[in-house]
Design a protein around this motif. Structure first.
Motif, PDB file in Angstrom:
ATOM      1  N   LEU A  87     -11.015 -35.127   8.883  1.00  0.00           N
ATOM      2  CA  LEU A  87     -11.407 -36.439   9.395  1.00  0.00           C
ATOM      3  C   LEU A  87     -11.049 -36.579  10.865  1.00  0.00           C
ATOM      4  CD1 LEU A  87     -12.276 -39.427   9.210  1.00  0.00           C
ATOM      5  CD2 LEU A  87      -9.978 -39.938   8.345  1.00  0.00           C
ATOM      6  N   HIS A  88      -9.828 -36.244  11.216  1.00  0.00           N
ATOM      7  CA  HIS A  88      -9.346 -36.494  12.572  1.00  0.00           C
ATOM      8  C   HIS A  88      -9.986 -35.544  13.586  1.00  0.00           C
ATOM      9  CE1 HIS A  88      -6.654 -39.054  10.401  1.00  0.00           C
ATOM     10  NE2 HIS A  88      -6.153 -38.025   9.739  1.00  0.00           N
ATOM     11  N   THR A  89     -10.222 -34.306  13.190  1.00  0.00           N
ATOM     12  CA  THR A  89     -10.896 -33.368  14.101  1.00  0.00           C
ATOM     13  C   THR A  89     -12.377 -33.718  14.241  1.00  0.00           C
ATOM     14  OG1 THR A  89     -11.059 -31.796  12.254  1.00  0.00           O
ATOM     15  CG2 THR A  89      -9.279 -31.451  13.844  1.00  0.00           C
ATOM     16  N   ALA A  90     -12.994 -34.233  13.185  1.00  0.00           N
ATOM     17  CA  ALA A  90     -14.390 -34.665  13.286  1.00  0.00           C
ATOM     18  C   ALA A  90     -14.517 -35.812  14.284  1.00  0.00           C
ATOM     19  CB  ALA A  90     -14.916 -35.086  11.915  1.00  0.00           C
ATOM     20  N   LYS A  91     -13.570 -36.750  14.227  1.00  0.00           N
ATOM     21  CA  LYS A  91     -13.593 -37.866  15.182  1.00  0.00           C
ATOM     22  C   LYS A  91     -13.442 -37.354  16.609  1.00  0.00           C
ATOM     23  CE  LYS A  91     -11.349 -41.741  14.163  1.00  0.00           C
ATOM     24  NZ  LYS A  91     -10.285 -42.651  13.647  1.00  0.00           N
ATOM     25  N   ALA A  92     -12.573 -36.379  16.794  1.00  0.00           N
ATOM     26  CA  ALA A  92     -12.366 -35.821  18.132  1.00  0.00           C
ATOM     27  C   ALA A  92     -13.626 -35.169  18.664  1.00  0.00           C
ATOM     28  CB  ALA A  92     -11.216 -34.820  18.109  1.00  0.00           C
ATOM     29  N   VAL A  93     -14.317 -34.410  17.815  1.00  0.00           N
ATOM     30  CA  VAL A  93     -15.551 -33.745  18.247  1.00  0.00           C
ATOM     31  C   VAL A  93     -16.621 -34.774  18.603  1.00  0.00           C
ATOM     32  CG1 VAL A  93     -17.461 -32.280  17.460  1.00  0.00           C
ATOM     33  CG2 VAL A  93     -15.101 -31.597  17.023  1.00  0.00           C
ATOM     34  N   LEU A  94     -16.806 -35.777  17.755  1.00  0.00           N
ATOM     35  CA  LEU A  94     -17.809 -36.799  18.044  1.00  0.00           C
ATOM     36  C   LEU A  94     -17.498 -37.535  19.349  1.00  0.00           C
ATOM     37  CD1 LEU A  94     -18.328 -38.261  14.453  1.00  0.00           C
ATOM     38  CD2 LEU A  94     -20.019 -36.976  15.782  1.00  0.00           C
TER      39      LEU A  94
END
Length: 313
Positions: free
Chosen positions: A301-308
């Protein structure tokens, strides 16, 4: 020092396209977003008015849910579809689909059977294309793996990770790439038929630059002294025809209590999930005190937010 603007609008198809500094930036951003999440800052509508299209050819739990929740928490609208719900299912080309949806959406996440599908989407779409898994790589997973090890081991440098099982699959590939970028020692322990020889050769210059080491072996004793033991399913989606052969070859590479004892008490256990319990890993390992698989899953979840954020903010 990374200029955040340098990441804006880029594709996220392979970590090969990102520098060591850019990967560290994404990991630091992930860690900051996670910290803020636990402080109660779970809805930060920085990307309000943006739309993420998710095209999934394969089933998914972690990737689909984490991307959807990440985008929602950033204020985005999410459209989920599979090829049968698009004109792709009736023969429209990838190029034509990319040209059309590019006029509507701000980013495209695709989970595909063939890596070439991602490259085709990126060739014809201006919007960033995010690799939500292909037959070659799983970069979103690798980011979450690195964040989890950073949290558990307290460092990103000097890590030793052994991947045991099918060493030529997408998760192993992305682990090798991020390990090469961050200067890790990555040991691929697999039957010779499943050695990632080609990728190891492609990473030679990168490992020389960072001081990373890639070790390829068929000896399970080489798990000794590592910081983490990692495995994945033996029969991935699309490999059902060769399931019996794969299980026979990979059976000696099961991660069980005996193998973890050889690795040592300092070694944590990692798995990208879903797990086929009783095949690549036993229950006592995945549910045991050395397992960090649920932390890995959460960090998607947290890495997906960072990428977006990095690609769109």
């Amino acid at each position: 020092m990374v200029n955040p603007k340098s990441l804006r609008g880029r594709d996220f198809i392979t970590l090969m396209d990102y520098t060591t500094e850019e990967i560290k930036y994404l990991l630091a951003l992930s860690r900051d977003l996670k910290s803020r999440y636990y402080q109660g800052d779970r809805y930060t509508p920085i990307l309000t008015g943006r739309t993420l299209l998710m095209i999934f050819e394969k089933p998914s739990t972690r990737t689909r849910v984490s991307l959807d929740v990440a985008a929602t928490q950033l204020g985005m609208h999410v459209i989920y579809s599979n090829p049968q719900e698009l004109q792709l299912g009736r023969g429209e080309t990838i190029a034509d689909t990319a040209r059309v949806v590019d006029r509507f959406v701000d980013a495209i996440a695709a989970r595909v059977y063939r890596h070439e599908t991602l490259l085709e989407l990126a060739r014809y779409a201006v919007a960033p294309v995010i690799n939500a898994l292909s037959d070659q790589e799983h970069p979103l997973q690798a980011l979450a793996d690195a964040l989890t090890l950073w949290e558990v081991k307290g460092r990103l440098e000097g890590l030793k990770v052994a991947f045991v099982g099918d060493g030529d699959n997408n998760v192993a590939h992305s682990l090798m790439i991020i390990g090469a970028k961050l200067g890790w020692e990555v040991r691929i322990i697999a039957p010779r038929k499943y050695w990632p020889t080609k990728l190891a050769e492609e990473l030679t210059e990168e490992t020389r630059r960072t001081g990373a080491q890639l070790v390829i072996s068929d000896n399970t004793d080489d798990v000794r002294g590592v910081d983490a033991v990692y495995t994945d399913v033996w029969v991935s989606m699309g490999m059902e025809a060769e399931a019996q052969e794969r299980r026979q070859l990979l059976r000696p590479y099961q991660v069980n209590a005996e193998l973890m004892a050889r690795a040592g008490k300092q070694a944590v256990f990692m798995h990208c999930l879903p797990a086929h319990r009783g095949e690549e890993v036993t229950d006592d390992v995945i549910d045991g005190p050395q397992s960090i698989v649920w932390d890995q899953a959460e960090n998607r979840l947290h890495t997906a937010k960072a990428v977006l954020l990095a690609l769109l903010a």
